[in-house]
Design an enzyme around this catalytic site. Structure first.
Site, PDB file in Angstrom:
ATOM      1  N   GLY A  46      42.121  16.617  26.822  1.00 35.10           N
ATOM      2  CA  GLY A  46      41.304  15.533  26.494  1.00 35.10           C
ATOM      3  C   GLY A  46      39.913  15.753  26.821  1.00 35.10           C
ATOM      4  N   GLN A  51      31.367  13.379  28.577  1.00 37.44           N
ATOM      5  CA  GLN A  51      31.417  14.774  29.175  1.00 37.44           C
ATOM      6  C   GLN A  51      30.464  15.775  28.499  1.00 37.44           C
ATOM      7  OE1 GLN A  51      35.788  14.814  29.202  1.00 37.44           O
ATOM      8  NE2 GLN A  51      35.472  15.591  30.908  1.00 37.44           N
ATOM      9  N   CYS A  92      40.259  17.674  35.935  1.00 41.04           N
ATOM     10  CA  CYS A  92      39.402  17.105  35.019  1.00 41.04           C
ATOM     11  C   CYS A  92      38.420  18.102  34.545  1.00 41.04           C
ATOM     12  CB  CYS A  92      38.501  15.855  35.382  1.00 41.04           C
ATOM     13  SG  CYS A  92      37.202  15.420  34.231  1.00 41.04           S
ATOM     14  N   LEU A  93      38.097  18.584  33.278  1.00 43.61           N
ATOM     15  CA  LEU A  93      37.066  19.675  32.658  1.00 43.61           C
ATOM     16  C   LEU A  93      35.795  19.378  33.469  1.00 43.61           C
ATOM     17  CD1 LEU A  93      37.918  20.078  28.989  1.00 43.61           C
ATOM     18  CD2 LEU A  93      38.761  21.317  30.916  1.00 43.61           C
ATOM     19  N   HIS A 135      42.496   8.075  31.170  1.00 45.41           N
ATOM     20  CA  HIS A 135      41.585   9.088  31.914  1.00 45.41           C
ATOM     21  C   HIS A 135      40.234   9.158  31.120  1.00 45.41           C
ATOM     22  CE1 HIS A 135      40.713  13.000  34.130  1.00 45.41           C
ATOM     23  NE2 HIS A 135      39.808  12.946  33.019  1.00 45.41           N
ATOM     24  N   GLU A 136      40.510   9.356  29.758  1.00 46.80           N
ATOM     25  CA  GLU A 136      39.109   9.505  28.848  1.00 46.80           C
ATOM     26  C   GLU A 136      38.431   8.220  28.512  1.00 46.80           C
ATOM     27  OE1 GLU A 136      38.489  12.377  28.522  1.00 46.80           O
ATOM     28  OE2 GLU A 136      40.327  13.453  28.813  1.00 46.80           O
ATOM     29  N   HIS A 139      36.123   7.743  31.415  1.00 48.30           N
ATOM     30  CA  HIS A 139      35.042   8.557  31.121  1.00 48.30           C
ATOM     31  C   HIS A 139      33.915   7.610  30.493  1.00 48.30           C
ATOM     32  CE1 HIS A 139      35.439  12.346  32.784  1.00 48.30           C
ATOM     33  NE2 HIS A 139      36.691  12.599  32.244  1.00 48.30           N
TER      34      HIS A 139
HETATM   35 ZN    ZN Z   1      38.266  13.930  32.559  1.00 50.39          ZN
END
Ligand code: ZN
Length: 178
Positions: A46, A51, A92-93, A135-136, A139
């Site tokens: 995701g 991000q 998380c990336l 989660h997204e 963000h």
């Molecule tokens: Zn994340």
């Protein structure tokens, strides 16, 4: 495309609250497709526009990583949820550490959004897909999954990332890279 870069915690831009997308034009379509490319290149499931430093409400998801059925959601909103919360093991990336942490998420949600065709769509999601969407969307609201952890764990992660950043700075200095 090449100017779109993944931002890492504690970059302040990750705390921005993204703005609704009014027109789903070619720029938005291009953004959605570029976000998918970035997500796949980092082997993620995701990615939110926040991000990559873009202040727009758009997220991309592919929990299978198979690239044949990715989801692109514009202005996503949770319109219904089952009150039951369960533990979701997350990474998380934007927080590049190996360890994953448990956070509580709604198990079942119903999400309304627009797709790239400017159609209103509704998705009923549970388990991993549900956790990933939550989660997204977080963000887009400037929230990171580590915000749900204890202060001690948060601080540990902060310190770990700081160490990584210092290492990178040191290497850059050694190699005279600006
Ligand atoms: Zn994340």
């Amino acid at each position: 495309m090449s100017i779109l870069k993944l931002l890492y915690f504690p970059n302040k831009k990750l705390r921005n609250i993204a703005k609704s997308i009014k027109n789903i034009n070619n720029d938005v379509k291009l953004l959605g497709n570029n976000m998918l490319k970035i997500m796949y290149s980092y082997n993620g499931i995701g990615l939110a526009a926040t991000q990559i430093g873009i202040n727009k409400r758009i997220i991309v998801i592919d929990i299978t990583k198979k690239k044949n059925n990715p989801i692109i959601l514009i202005n996503p909103k949770i319109i219904k949820f089952n009150k039951l919360k369960i533990n979701s093991k997350e990474g998380c990336l934007s927080i590049p550490i190996k360890q994953k942490y448990f956070v509580l998420r709604f198990n079942e949600i119903r999400v309304q959004a627009k797709n790239l065709m400017n159609e209103i769509i509704e998705i009923k999601a549970s388990n991993l897909l549900s956790f990933c969407i939550q989660h997204e969307i977080d963000h887009l609201n400037g929230i990171l999954f580590i915000d749900y952890l204890s202060n001690l764990k948060y601080q540990r992660i902060y310190d770990k990332i700081n160490k990584i950043n210092h290492k990178i700075m040191f290497l850059k200095k050694q190699n005279h890279i600006k």
